[in-house]
Enzyme design. Sequence first.
Site, short mmCIF file in Angstrom:
data_model
loop_
_atom_site.label_atom_id
_atom_site.label_comp_id
_atom_site.label_asym_id
_atom_site.label_seq_id
_atom_site.Cartn_x
_atom_site.Cartn_y
_atom_site.Cartn_z
N GLU A 142 0.71 -1.21 -0.08
CA GLU A 142 0.08 -0.06 -0.03
C GLU A 142 0.60 1.47 -0.14
O GLU A 142 0.66 2.07 1.01
CB GLU A 142 -1.09 -0.03 1.26
CG GLU A 142 -1.91 -1.19 1.09
CD GLU A 142 -3.11 -1.02 2.30
OE1 GLU A 142 -2.81 -0.44 3.18
OE2 GLU A 142 -4.05 -1.69 2.19
N GLU A 295 -5.91 -8.40 -0.70
CA GLU A 295 -6.50 -8.48 0.83
C GLU A 295 -8.09 -8.52 0.78
O GLU A 295 -8.55 -7.26 0.52
CB GLU A 295 -5.74 -7.32 1.76
CG GLU A 295 -4.47 -7.55 2.08
CD GLU A 295 -3.98 -6.60 2.58
OE1 GLU A 295 -4.48 -5.73 3.54
OE2 GLU A 295 -2.43 -6.44 2.86
C1 GLA Z 1 -4.06 -3.08 5.20
C2 GLA Z 1 -2.71 -3.71 5.15
C3 GLA Z 1 -2.67 -5.04 5.96
C4 GLA Z 1 -3.41 -4.71 7.18
C5 GLA Z 1 -4.68 -4.30 6.93
C6 GLA Z 1 -5.65 -4.47 8.13
O1 GLA Z 1 -4.79 -3.19 3.99
O2 GLA Z 1 -2.03 -4.15 4.20
O3 GLA Z 1 -1.32 -5.16 6.26
O4 GLA Z 1 -2.98 -3.94 8.21
O5 GLA Z 1 -4.67 -3.16 6.37
O6 GLA Z 1 -7.08 -4.03 7.74
#
Ligand code: GLA
Length: 662
Positions: A142, A295
């Site tokens: 991210e 994710e």
């Molecule tokens: C982000 C991160 C993850 C985690 C999630 C939790 O998307 O990439 O490592 O911290 O949030 O929701």
Amino acid sequence: MHFGVDYYPEHWPEERWDQDAKMMKDAGFNTVRLAEFAWSKIEKEEGEFEFSWLDRAIETLSNQGMEIVLGTPTAAPPPWLTENHPEVLAVNEDKQVMKPGHRRHYCVNSDIYREYTETIVSRMAERYGDNDRVIGWQTDNELGHPVCYCEDCREKFLSWVRKKYGDLTELNSRWGTTFWSHEYTNWSQIPLPNDNPRKGPNPSLHLDYKRFFSRSTVEYNKLQVDILHKETENQWVCHNFMPHFPNFDHFDMAEDLDLATWDHYPTEIRESYQEVGAGHDLTYGFKGKPFWVMEQQCSYLTRDKLTPAPRPGEARMWTYQSIAHGAEGIIYFRWRPCRFGDEQFHGGVLQHDGSPKSPMYQEIKSVGRELEKIEGAISGTKVEADVGIYYSFEQNWSMETYRYHSPTDYKKEIMNYYSALFDANVNVKFVSRKSDLKELKLLIVPVLPMVDESLVTKFENFVQRGGSLVCTYRAGIKDFDNHVTEKTFPGRLSDLFGIEIHEFSPIEEKPEVTLAGFEDVEKTYPARDWVDCLQPNEARSLADYDEGWPAEKGYAGVTENNYGDGTAYYAGLSSNQDFYTDFVSYLLEQSGVEPILSGDKGVEVRKRINPETGEELIFVVNNSSKSKYVQLSGEFEELLTSKAVSGNDEVDPFGVMILNRV
Ligand code: GLA
Ligand code: ZN
């Protein structure tokens, strides 16, 4: 279809790994992402690399048939690195140095950090670049924050600016530095936008800093991509985007990547599935092809406070919603909640106890069985759309760097139109300045302050050839130096829209001004935030202001202009959702775009198409916890149940139908 989970073997005793791998296989998983925060475990002290644990984790998982995506661990530098080189730490807008203790505290412009990045990425690539269980890589995690203002950034910004403008006379003119005596006589005098604690740096300088920092982030990512491409065989490279993160141009970054993916956490926005849909469609748009959800939420989350857990069937619905929008990989975050650390109550597929009795494990397991069934039908399909929304990170920066533009929130205005299209059950794609527009029938350009000759020509050609184009208030008011045009608004867009604008105003009280229209619709809509007062030349009014001073002066609020074979629409105001719904429905009808199917509000309808056979798969997704109806025009086979369906059909709470016309 890649179906799997984000796994952190480094958080669990090694004796447990094999059981985890077997349970993953039982759930129907075939893919696992690993290691994106494991730097201190891989390189405990500078130069001391320890890969054997990761080798064993990969082996244990692949013994159960898992394919591996490896994350490069650069989002969280280990303490030895920041202790030895505190100069890699980012400096935030308030000039605070970000200290270790969390993550994302480094500067993408730090040469030292770039060197350490090169080393760790190269060592990982050398180690796993020919491992046939590793199918791909994720760079960092991210990207996009923090925006940094450290001394490295200052130095690099200065050389970026020197390269862009060549000499100070050019820079002074393009930045309008005669205002408040800013004329620079030496490059060393150039400030960063946060150097003066008062709000409102020079908008041209500020926009350039945004461009510079975007470039820096894209460059930092490319550094990793290049190493991975060079050192690996048959492995792709992706990044997990947060699609609306404003600090870099995701379309630019996506050019360097093989695959776009995003991190999808709908709980926070579950009242508005439109936002989820937009996240998917935007990620699709970054490369114009199917994407992964790297994710996918499947449990409660740690946010300001713990968010509610998904209701039974809701995570299954999220999974199919992702697929409906073109996902070809679904990776759930995370396998099992960690017992320690900041996210110890961030849920996962399992609960803390690791038991298969976790209801989410059972739900996902059943999704795994279903996916095996529909795999053949989905494989190779993609998303096509007649309707596009123009998305530009740069236009947003222009708004952000000058707070008096209008009260427009870029994402909000995009979402106003997107939501109306979403509710109208049509496929939507996001396009950028570089996209070819020729497949589109309707293109909506929600916020477009800056134009230049080539952008205007691009839009004129689109309309000339028969397209329908929509621009909204404050379009064409600026050039790409962030200077206001000296032409009558909407500047260079006047011809295309056949209008002139001599008056405009923010709207503070509602409904101070209202609009009446459209064709045959006897309704009024409140003006919100802003009104452009439109004076049609060649255009005709589609909706006039009917209350307030713009009405007294006889101004139009929305206009329509025939231009070549197409039509250019200008919407001079922001309004309530009712306005967007009615306007969009008029636009769809005029441009000949039909809904895929009709249904109750809350039922989402999307389609994927097989480009070889032309066969379409229609997805009906009930985003709500109540039963809803969808009107099936014709006879269909529902693929999950293998049943024939037709007519007015009930969709269960969070239910999903995948339809093949028979
Ligand atoms: C982000 C991160 C993850 C985690 C999630 C939790 O998307 O990439 O490592 O911290 O949030 O929701
Ligand atoms: Zn910096």
